[in-house]
Motif scaffolding. Structure first.
Motif, PDB file in Angstrom:
ATOM      1  N   CYS A 334       0.851  -1.191   0.000  1.00 25.04           N
ATOM      2  CA  CYS A 334       0.000   0.000   0.000  1.00 25.04           C
ATOM      3  C   CYS A 334       0.889   1.245   0.000  1.00 25.04           C
ATOM      4  O   CYS A 334       1.739   1.404   0.874  1.00 25.04           O
ATOM      5  CB  CYS A 334      -0.892   0.008   1.237  1.00 25.04           C
ATOM      6  SG  CYS A 334      -1.842   1.542   1.375  1.00 25.04           S
ATOM      7  N   CYS A 337      -0.064   3.360   3.581  1.00 23.01           N
ATOM      8  CA  CYS A 337       0.311   2.908   4.923  1.00 23.01           C
ATOM      9  C   CYS A 337       1.376   1.808   4.918  1.00 23.01           C
ATOM     10  O   CYS A 337       1.867   1.426   5.972  1.00 23.01           O
ATOM     11  CB  CYS A 337      -0.929   2.444   5.684  1.00 23.01           C
ATOM     12  SG  CYS A 337      -1.659   0.947   5.004  1.00 23.01           S
ATOM     13  N   CYS A 353      -6.379  -2.309   0.246  1.00 19.03           N
ATOM     14  CA  CYS A 353      -5.649  -2.326   1.501  1.00 19.03           C
ATOM     15  C   CYS A 353      -6.653  -2.486   2.640  1.00 19.03           C
ATOM     16  O   CYS A 353      -7.582  -1.698   2.779  1.00 19.03           O
ATOM     17  CB  CYS A 353      -4.851  -1.035   1.678  1.00 19.03           C
ATOM     18  SG  CYS A 353      -4.029  -0.934   3.267  1.00 19.03           S
TER      19      CYS A 353
END
Ligand SMILES: [Zn+2]
Length: 394
Positions: A334, A337, A353
């Motif tokens: 991702c 994050c 995600c």
């Protein structure tokens, strides 16, 4: 100011119209001998697992010098480098898992590498002089066009003498040019490139665009064509000729598409004021991913390197920097994050995600991750990540 050197190749057809028989046979003789030497060196490289030209030279130079006393010694120098490079790329291809029936490579081309001791170029008079047996110099006339004028201001590099099947002789010369690039600022705008089998995706945190290459489709079409030729054409000579013709045509088509994609990317870079092109460093991928991906992927990466070389050189000519980053996991992580992405149930190409809820096309994700890697790897201070627009989710 950072300096970069770029290389540009020029090809000249050699005018053989007024060249006497003796000179021509002398040149032919040079080709045969050089090819024999290169093959002998490949043989040695293979049996001793040598990929370094220097080691190859140390092992074989004296012996070859004695056996070819009238051949200018620099032909043995270049043959060592030539053989080592052929063997090295063979080893590299094996490592990437590209299937090859041959045990070891065989040098069948009629090409001679010439270093600066073996040829002299008179670019104002369009003549080349080549040293042959016994230290004799042979001067030949180069056919040239307007296109060749730009090389006059460039620095001369090495050359290759090439004898084509139709009997035409060519001199391919590498010219060098030093490019001064502007300093990269920490907040430099970048364009990251992700190349897939049929599409080139480029962009950064603000935009992502695609260029359809259809390379995979074209390659499959030619693959099927070649297979048909192999099974249907009986005559060996005709078959070889047809296979060669289609291979060349495929190569040219793919190259043309690459050039178009490169132009589009560079135009975009100029338009948005980007100064850095970011691409995947495939060396990372090959070593770690060895054998883990299907064959197509490996062949694709092999051709991706060609794309990278074209883009790198064109970009530098336009004053852009080119940086390579580790591509490990760029389509699975991702970009917001850093969590691992999962396949989305909303579409085959979408990734989701679980932690932050991002849902995005996997190509877009790859481009954003490459952009982020650039700031992490190439710029010391990590720039804070901007929140991303989520385009993929309906
Ligand atoms: Zn996330």
């Amino acid at each position: 100011m950072p300096m970069e050197e770029i290389k540009l190749a020029a090809s000249f057809k050699i005018d053989l119209a007024d060249v006497d028989e003796a000179t021509i046979s002398e040149i032919y003789h040079l080709f045969t001998e050089y090819q024999g030497i290169v093959n002998e060196l490949i043989e040695h490289a293979h049996s001793h697992k040598i990929t370094s030209p220097k080691r190859l030279w140390c092992a074989k130079y004296r012996e070859l010098r004695q056996r070819y006393p009238t051949l200018p010694s620099h032909y043995i120098h270049t043959a060592c480098r030539h053989a080592a490079s052929i063997y090295k790329s063979f080893v590299e291809m094996k490592k990437m898992g590209i299937p090859c029936e041959k045990e070891k490579p065989v040098f069948k081309r009629w090409t001679i590498w010439l270093d600066d001791h073996l040829f002299k170029l008179n670019i104002e008079g369009w003549r080349v002089s080549i040293i042959v047996h016994g230290g004799k110099w042979v001067t030949l006339r180069l056919l040239h066009g307007k296109y060749h004028d730009k090389f006059k201001s460039m620095e001369l590099g090495e050359a290759r003498l090439v004898l084509k099947k139709d009997g035409n002789l060519y001199l391919n010369v590498v010219f060098r040019q030093t490019i001064v690039l502007p300093e990269i600022s920490a907040d430099a705008k970048v364009i990251a490139i992700d190349v897939n089998e049929n599409v080139v995706v480029y962009g950064n945190d603000d935009f992502v665009e695609r260029f359809e290459t259809n390379e995979g489709i074209i390659r499959t079409r030619y693959f099927l064509k070649r297979r048909r030729i192999q099974s249907r054409i009986r005559g060996r000579d005709l078959r070889t000729r047809l296979l060669g013709k289609y291979k060349e045509r495929e190569r040219r088509r793919v190259r043309e598409i690459y050039y178009k994609a490169v132009k589009r990317i560079i135009d975009k870079a100029k338009e948005i004021g980007a100064t850095v092109i970011v691409m995947e460093d495939l060396k990372h991928l090959n070593r770690k991913d060895k054998g883990s991906k299907e064959l197509n992927g490996r062949i694709h990466r092999w051709s991706y390197r060609r794309f990278q070389r074209i883009l790198e050189y064109k970009a530098k000519l336009c004053g852009l920097h080119v940086k390579y980053v580790n591509p490990r996991g760029t389509s699975k992580t991702c970009p917001i994050c850093g969590d691992e992405l999962e396949e989305s149930s909303n579409g085959r190409r979408l990734r989701k995600c679980q932690r932050c809820g991002l849902e995005e096309d996997r190509d877009v994700i790859a481009v954003r991750n490459l952009t982020r890697r650039y700031y992490e790897e190439c710029i010391d201070a990590k720039t804070p990540l901007k929140p991303l627009l989520i385009i993929g989710a309906g």
